[in-house]
Design a protein around this motif. Structure first.
Motif, mmCIF file in Angstrom:
data_model
loop_
_atom_site.group_PDB
_atom_site.id
_atom_site.type_symbol
_atom_site.label_atom_id
_atom_site.label_comp_id
_atom_site.label_asym_id
_atom_site.label_seq_id
_atom_site.Cartn_x
_atom_site.Cartn_y
_atom_site.Cartn_z
ATOM 1 N N UNK A 160 0.827 -1.209 0.000
ATOM 2 C CA UNK A 160 0.000 0.000 0.000
ATOM 3 C C UNK A 160 0.862 1.260 0.000
ATOM 4 N N UNK A 161 1.899 1.273 0.821
ATOM 5 C CA UNK A 161 2.769 2.444 0.905
ATOM 6 C C UNK A 161 3.584 2.624 -0.374
ATOM 7 N N UNK A 162 4.011 1.507 -0.967
ATOM 8 C CA UNK A 162 4.773 1.591 -2.222
ATOM 9 C C UNK A 162 3.912 2.153 -3.341
ATOM 10 N N UNK A 163 2.637 1.736 -3.398
ATOM 11 C CA UNK A 163 1.732 2.270 -4.419
ATOM 12 C C UNK A 163 1.537 3.769 -4.248
ATOM 13 N N UNK A 164 1.556 4.229 -3.005
ATOM 14 C CA UNK A 164 1.445 5.661 -2.739
ATOM 15 C C UNK A 164 2.632 6.407 -3.345
ATOM 16 N N UNK A 165 3.824 5.853 -3.192
ATOM 17 C CA UNK A 165 5.014 6.458 -3.786
ATOM 18 C C UNK A 165 4.942 6.430 -5.315
ATOM 19 N N UNK A 166 4.429 5.319 -5.863
ATOM 20 C CA UNK A 166 4.299 5.206 -7.314
ATOM 21 C C UNK A 166 3.381 6.297 -7.856
ATOM 22 N N UNK A 167 2.238 6.483 -7.186
ATOM 23 C CA UNK A 167 1.273 7.483 -7.644
ATOM 24 C C UNK A 167 1.875 8.880 -7.647
ATOM 25 N N UNK A 168 2.643 9.197 -6.605
ATOM 26 C CA UNK A 168 3.244 10.524 -6.494
ATOM 27 C C UNK A 168 4.331 10.724 -7.551
ATOM 28 N N UNK A 178 4.942 8.934 -10.451
ATOM 29 C CA UNK A 178 4.615 8.680 -11.857
ATOM 30 C C UNK A 178 4.056 9.926 -12.540
ATOM 31 N N UNK A 179 3.090 10.546 -11.874
ATOM 32 C CA UNK A 179 2.416 11.679 -12.517
ATOM 33 C C UNK A 179 3.395 12.814 -12.802
ATOM 34 N N UNK A 180 4.305 13.076 -11.863
ATOM 35 C CA UNK A 180 5.254 14.161 -12.063
ATOM 36 C C UNK A 180 6.332 13.840 -13.076
ATOM 37 N N UNK A 181 6.701 12.552 -13.169
ATOM 38 C CA UNK A 181 7.846 12.173 -14.013
ATOM 39 C C UNK A 181 7.495 12.004 -15.480
ATOM 40 N N UNK A 182 6.232 11.738 -15.778
ATOM 41 C CA UNK A 182 5.867 11.470 -17.163
ATOM 42 C C UNK A 182 6.066 12.707 -18.036
ATOM 43 N N UNK A 183 6.124 13.882 -17.407
ATOM 44 C CA UNK A 183 6.256 15.125 -18.176
ATOM 45 C C UNK A 183 7.580 15.199 -18.923
ATOM 46 N N UNK A 184 8.670 14.714 -18.318
ATOM 47 C CA UNK A 184 9.993 14.865 -18.939
ATOM 48 C C UNK A 184 10.092 14.109 -20.261
ATOM 49 N N UNK A 185 9.804 12.803 -20.314
ATOM 50 C CA UNK A 185 9.871 12.126 -21.618
ATOM 51 C C UNK A 185 8.877 12.686 -22.632
ATOM 52 N N UNK A 199 8.559 0.177 -4.451
ATOM 53 C CA UNK A 199 8.062 1.151 -5.419
ATOM 54 C C UNK A 199 8.869 1.058 -6.710
ATOM 55 N N UNK A 200 10.187 0.930 -6.592
ATOM 56 C CA UNK A 200 11.036 0.782 -7.777
ATOM 57 C C UNK A 200 10.686 -0.459 -8.570
ATOM 58 N N UNK A 201 10.417 -1.563 -7.866
ATOM 59 C CA UNK A 201 10.040 -2.807 -8.535
ATOM 60 C C UNK A 201 8.709 -2.641 -9.268
ATOM 61 N N UNK A 202 7.760 -1.959 -8.620
ATOM 62 C CA UNK A 202 6.454 -1.725 -9.253
ATOM 63 C C UNK A 202 6.611 -0.867 -10.502
ATOM 64 N N UNK A 203 7.500 0.143 -10.442
ATOM 65 C CA UNK A 203 7.736 0.979 -11.620
ATOM 66 C C UNK A 203 8.269 0.153 -12.792
ATOM 67 N N UNK A 231 1.482 0.087 -20.124
ATOM 68 C CA UNK A 231 1.187 1.508 -20.316
ATOM 69 C C UNK A 231 -0.219 1.924 -19.886
ATOM 70 N N UNK A 232 -1.193 1.027 -19.960
ATOM 71 C CA UNK A 232 -2.552 1.400 -19.568
ATOM 72 C C UNK A 232 -2.623 1.722 -18.076
ATOM 73 N N UNK A 233 -1.944 0.943 -17.261
ATOM 74 C CA UNK A 233 -1.935 1.209 -15.827
ATOM 75 C C UNK A 233 -1.258 2.550 -15.546
ATOM 76 N N UNK A 234 -0.150 2.781 -16.223
ATOM 77 C CA UNK A 234 0.536 4.056 -16.051
ATOM 78 C C UNK A 234 -0.308 5.221 -16.524
ATOM 79 N N UNK A 235 -1.089 5.006 -17.593
ATOM 80 C CA UNK A 235 -1.942 6.071 -18.120
ATOM 81 C C UNK A 235 -3.031 6.450 -17.121
ATOM 82 N N UNK A 236 -3.506 5.479 -16.337
ATOM 83 C CA UNK A 236 -4.497 5.774 -15.299
ATOM 84 C C UNK A 236 -3.900 6.705 -14.255
#
Length: 451
Positions: free
Chosen positions: A19-27, A29-36, A323-327, A334-339
């Protein structure tokens, strides 16, 4: 005989870890997708290649986070630090990619060489640990929080480019997220308090979608499966000018990372030795070299997740490692990341205000422990550091007419805080910890006694 496990090394139950790792992923992912996305648009990538670039970036981010948190041999600082691509790389990457005859292959080669260069200078970085006493790290932590807050405000107002920026509905969603976080922190169970940011974002996101904010079109368009592979954009090419361009950026990022390692160590109350600093810098170099094979970018510590560590109260590096493993897994889906990327900006903004504000508060708390009574030089160090470090955040155009190489250094409040505080402390306090008894600098009380 029992031994006490430091909170940084604590392994939690599987349910809490996930649960805590997913929280880190959510925070993150959204900010990092902007760079690529920015890089892909600037270099004219097709939609397919853009998806590949985003997937490769997150796969490499996951690998880099695993190396930094778990560590092996002399790689990894072994702290709860997310690793990702920084915005400070964007201009250099675009400059390299648009050079005649260079393109994405030249970017890959430059990043690979830059990573090797950073690994080579890592021992030197480790020896600079003594230049980061509490008065310096306190300034850096405060600068991290204050630099990030404008990003949170941007999200809370609807996001960059929003036609209705500042709409009361956007602000209401951000306020709702903050309210949920506050209620759970005050009244929730320990697990709910740890997950308050994720729950707040979820509630705010659902309300925002219900009000017609955001779009799920990208989720429908995203492919189900993508496989990041080395050299997927061709065989890397190597040139001196592309290498020199990226090396300068990576040296600046190394200065920033050194400050972050020591500062985060202070936040989680774990000593960071010169060897630890060198191991962390070495891991950044390795991650960047590997990322170059996948068309990734230079990787450094992600500041966004620092606030989550403090706000949740969970300092375990194993949570961030998961969190790194989940990433790494999300990179293939990509669909999960798009959500995650489709979370409306106001919902993310409300959570970000809490997280980034907590980082600034942690810096202020650290500065409160600095000795100002016996050494009034410390007050001057803090005053000048914060006064200069906030220029890139509050008035970035002030440096607009400086040479481009200078602007590449002065773009970040964290980098400026690092350079200014270290220099001032060295000039005024020497290499001690900033206390009068260690540096033999008379404070105001001592001077009155001498008079």
């Amino acid at each position: 005989m029992t031994s006490t496990v430091h909170p940084v090394d604590e392994i939690l139950s599987a349910r809490r870890m996930i649960a805590l790792a997913l929280q880190h992923v959510a925070v993150s992912y959204v900010g990092s997708v902007a760079v690529p996305l920015i890089i892909a648009n600037a270099l004219g990538f097709s939609q397919r290649d853009t998806v590949l670039l985003i997937s490769a970036t997150f796969f490499c981010s996951g690998l880099a986070t695993l190396v930094q948190t778990i560590g092996f041999w002399r790689f990894g600082v072994r702290l709860p630090i997310m690793n990702g691509v920084a915005f400070s790389s964007v201009s250099a990457i675009i400059a390299i990619g648009t050079m005649p005859g260079v393109g994405i292959a030249g970017i890959c080669g430059a990043v690979m060489m830059g990573g090797l260069f950073i690994m080579a200078i890592a021992p030197l970085a480790g020896r600079l640990r003594r230049f980061f006493p509490p008065v310096v790290t306190g300034c850096i932590i405060t600068a991290i929080g204050l630099q990030l807050l404008p990003v949170a405000y941007q999200w809370a107002g609807g996001g960059h480019g929003s036609t209705d920026f500042g709409d009361p509905a956007f602000l209401a969603v951000a306020l709702l997220v903050l309210a949920v976080i506050l209620v759970l922190t005050r009244l929730g169970t320990p697990l709910l308090r740890n997950l308050s940011v994720l729950i707040g974002m979820t509630v705010g996101g659902l309300v925002a979608w219900g009000l017609g904010m955001g779009s799920l079109a990208a989720v429908l368009e995203a492919p189900w499966l993508v496989v990041p592979t080395p050299f997927q954009f061709g065989v890397p090419t190597f040139g001196f000018l592309p290498f020199l361009t990226i090396a300068i950026v990576m040296v600046v990022q190394t200065v920033e990372s050194m400050g972050l390692f020591v500062s985060i160590g202070d936040m989680v109350e774990k000593e960071v030795t010169p060897a630890d600093v060198a191991d962390g810098v070495r891991a950044n170099g390795l991650a960047s070299s590997v990322a170059g094979m996948f068309a990734g970018f230079p990787f450094i510590a992600h500041m966004e997740n620092v606030g989550l560590v403090i706000l949740s109260g969970v300092r375990s590096r194993w949570v961030v490692a998961l969190c790194g493993l989940i990433l790494c897994v999300v990179a293939f889906l990509p669909k999960f990341g798009a959500v995650l990327a489709a979370v409306p900006a106001p919902a993310l903004g409300g959570a970000a205000i809490a997280m980034f504000g907590i980082v600034a508060a942690a810096g202020i708390q650290a500065l409160a422990k600095v000795d100002y009574v016996n050494n009034d030089y410390n007050m001057l160090i803090v005053a000048l550091t914060m006064g200069i470090a906030l220029i890139p955040t509050l008035l970035p155009t002030l440096f607009g007419q400086l040479p481009e190489w200078a602007q590449s250094i002065l773009h970040s409040s964290v980098v400026v805080a690092c350079l200014v505080s270290v220099t001032l402390n060295l000039v005024l306090n020497g290499t001690g910890d900033g206390d009068a008894e260690d540096t033999h600098l008379p404070g105001p009380d001592a001077r009155r006694a001498e008079a």
